[in-house]
Design a protein around this motif. Sequence first.
Motif, PDB file in Angstrom:
ATOM      1  N   GLY A 189       1.109   4.689 -15.756  1.00 56.64           N
ATOM      2  CA  GLY A 189       0.752   5.234 -14.226  1.00 56.64           C
ATOM      3  C   GLY A 189       2.089   4.073 -13.759  1.00 56.64           C
ATOM      4  O   GLY A 189       2.154   4.481 -12.275  1.00 56.64           O
ATOM      5  N   SER A 227       4.232   6.226 -13.381  1.00 54.25           N
ATOM      6  CA  SER A 227       4.294   7.907 -12.103  1.00 54.25           C
ATOM      7  C   SER A 227       4.389   6.626 -10.302  1.00 54.25           C
ATOM      8  O   SER A 227       4.534   7.823  -9.066  1.00 54.25           O
ATOM      9  CB  SER A 227       2.945   8.102 -12.298  1.00 54.25           C
ATOM     10  OG  SER A 227       2.985   8.611 -13.209  1.00 54.25           O
ATOM     11  N   LEU A 281       2.813  11.728 -14.437  1.00 54.53           N
ATOM     12  CA  LEU A 281       1.597  11.589 -13.033  1.00 54.53           C
ATOM     13  C   LEU A 281       0.157  12.394 -13.947  1.00 54.53           C
ATOM     14  O   LEU A 281      -0.954  12.136 -13.905  1.00 54.53           O
ATOM     15  CB  LEU A 281       2.502  12.118 -11.618  1.00 54.53           C
ATOM     16  CG  LEU A 281       1.703  12.155 -10.713  1.00 54.53           C
ATOM     17  CD1 LEU A 281       1.559  10.978 -10.399  1.00 54.53           C
ATOM     18  CD2 LEU A 281       2.064  12.745  -9.151  1.00 54.53           C
ATOM     19  N   VAL A 282       0.636  13.827 -14.630  1.00 58.67           N
ATOM     20  CA  VAL A 282      -0.733  14.363 -15.140  1.00 58.67           C
ATOM     21  C   VAL A 282      -1.452  13.535 -16.672  1.00 58.67           C
ATOM     22  O   VAL A 282      -2.333  12.828 -16.710  1.00 58.67           O
ATOM     23  CB  VAL A 282      -0.438  15.558 -15.145  1.00 58.67           C
ATOM     24  CG1 VAL A 282      -1.280  16.512 -16.226  1.00 58.67           C
ATOM     25  CG2 VAL A 282       0.284  17.197 -14.189  1.00 58.67           C
ATOM     26  N   THR A 334      -0.706  10.510 -16.265  1.00 56.36           N
ATOM     27  CA  THR A 334      -2.058   8.931 -15.997  1.00 56.36           C
ATOM     28  C   THR A 334      -3.696   9.656 -15.941  1.00 56.36           C
ATOM     29  O   THR A 334      -4.167   8.666 -15.248  1.00 56.36           O
ATOM     30  CB  THR A 334      -0.960   8.540 -14.447  1.00 56.36           C
ATOM     31  OG1 THR A 334       0.147   8.333 -15.046  1.00 56.36           O
ATOM     32  CG2 THR A 334      -1.443   7.701 -14.402  1.00 56.36           C
ATOM     33  N   TYR A 335      -3.373  10.882 -14.440  1.00 53.25           N
ATOM     34  CA  TYR A 335      -4.374  11.047 -13.913  1.00 53.25           C
ATOM     35  C   TYR A 335      -4.938  11.005 -15.384  1.00 53.25           C
ATOM     36  O   TYR A 335      -6.909  11.177 -15.553  1.00 53.25           O
ATOM     37  CB  TYR A 335      -4.589  12.428 -13.142  1.00 53.25           C
ATOM     38  CG  TYR A 335      -4.123  12.525 -12.280  1.00 53.25           C
ATOM     39  CD1 TYR A 335      -3.299  10.861 -11.078  1.00 53.25           C
ATOM     40  CD2 TYR A 335      -3.154  13.573 -11.573  1.00 53.25           C
ATOM     41  CE1 TYR A 335      -3.066  11.106  -9.775  1.00 53.25           C
ATOM     42  CE2 TYR A 335      -2.137  13.324 -10.266  1.00 53.25           C
ATOM     43  CZ  TYR A 335      -2.557  11.996  -9.479  1.00 53.25           C
ATOM     44  OH  TYR A 335      -1.320  12.013  -7.949  1.00 53.25           O
ATOM     45  N   LEU A 345      -7.031   7.778 -17.017  1.00 47.93           N
ATOM     46  CA  LEU A 345      -7.516   7.236 -15.821  1.00 47.93           C
ATOM     47  C   LEU A 345      -8.701   7.787 -16.094  1.00 47.93           C
ATOM     48  O   LEU A 345      -9.770   7.646 -15.970  1.00 47.93           O
ATOM     49  CB  LEU A 345      -6.546   7.297 -14.655  1.00 47.93           C
ATOM     50  CG  LEU A 345      -7.787   6.545 -13.582  1.00 47.93           C
ATOM     51  CD1 LEU A 345      -7.557   4.908 -13.821  1.00 47.93           C
ATOM     52  CD2 LEU A 345      -6.679   6.621 -11.868  1.00 47.93           C
ATOM     53  N   LEU A 346      -8.633   9.299 -16.037  1.00 51.78           N
ATOM     54  CA  LEU A 346     -10.607   9.905 -15.838  1.00 51.78           C
ATOM     55  C   LEU A 346     -11.079   9.449 -17.134  1.00 51.78           C
ATOM     56  O   LEU A 346     -12.119   9.651 -17.233  1.00 51.78           O
ATOM     57  CB  LEU A 346      -9.726  11.332 -15.413  1.00 51.78           C
ATOM     58  CG  LEU A 346      -9.448  11.709 -13.725  1.00 51.78           C
ATOM     59  CD1 LEU A 346      -9.398  13.303 -14.640  1.00 51.78           C
ATOM     60  CD2 LEU A 346     -11.089  11.748 -12.662  1.00 51.78           C
ATOM     61  N   TRP A 395      -8.479  16.700   0.112  1.00 51.91           N
ATOM     62  CA  TRP A 395      -9.276  16.201  -1.071  1.00 51.91           C
ATOM     63  C   TRP A 395     -10.459  15.541  -1.060  1.00 51.91           C
ATOM     64  O   TRP A 395     -11.426  15.885  -1.622  1.00 51.91           O
ATOM     65  CB  TRP A 395      -8.003  15.601  -2.192  1.00 51.91           C
ATOM     66  CG  TRP A 395      -9.482  15.349  -3.423  1.00 51.91           C
ATOM     67  CD1 TRP A 395      -9.397  16.808  -4.313  1.00 51.91           C
ATOM     68  CD2 TRP A 395      -9.496  14.410  -4.448  1.00 51.91           C
ATOM     69  NE1 TRP A 395     -10.279  15.983  -5.174  1.00 51.91           N
ATOM     70  CE2 TRP A 395     -10.080  14.517  -5.206  1.00 51.91           C
ATOM     71  CE3 TRP A 395      -9.221  12.955  -4.167  1.00 51.91           C
ATOM     72  CZ2 TRP A 395     -10.353  13.389  -6.351  1.00 51.91           C
ATOM     73  CZ3 TRP A 395      -9.441  11.829  -4.630  1.00 51.91           C
ATOM     74  CH2 TRP A 395     -10.026  12.417  -5.901  1.00 51.91           C
TER      75      TRP A 395
END
Length: 143
Positions: A10, A13, A40-41, A43-44, A47-48, A107
């Motif tokens: 994170g 990113s 970044l991917v 991290t997403y 995080l999810l 979004w």
Amino acid sequence: MNKWLLITLGSISAITIIAQFMITNHKSAHILLIISQLPLVLTYILLLLFMVKKKRGSYILYPLQAYGRMAMSNYLGQTVVGIFILPMMIGYFSPSLIIYGLCIITWITQIIISNVWLKYIYYGPVEWVWRCFTYWRLVPLRK
């Protein structure tokens, strides 16, 4: 889950995103964008996964259910925004600012519209057409 991995990825990113706003050379900003995509991917994803494991996180992610149920409509909506609206704004602002800003605005708008839409209607508009063609009959649309 290893929260230190999430914090590290994170941080990387966040630093690369902030750096993209500061770089004025488009080629350098694009190279940094390409390099920053993997952290970044990841991290997403982390995080999810972290949020799904927590009760509060599941509550926060709840509005994304409607967004996912209208995935094809939302994807096509984002494509329309990217093809028609994004080029009109590129000349006025930094490309990185426009890309991230317009992405976030699109979004959030789609999440809100998806939740309101699915309160009254069973399917997204494109999903409904797809379903009608799949079953070769008109499927009920309104709840």
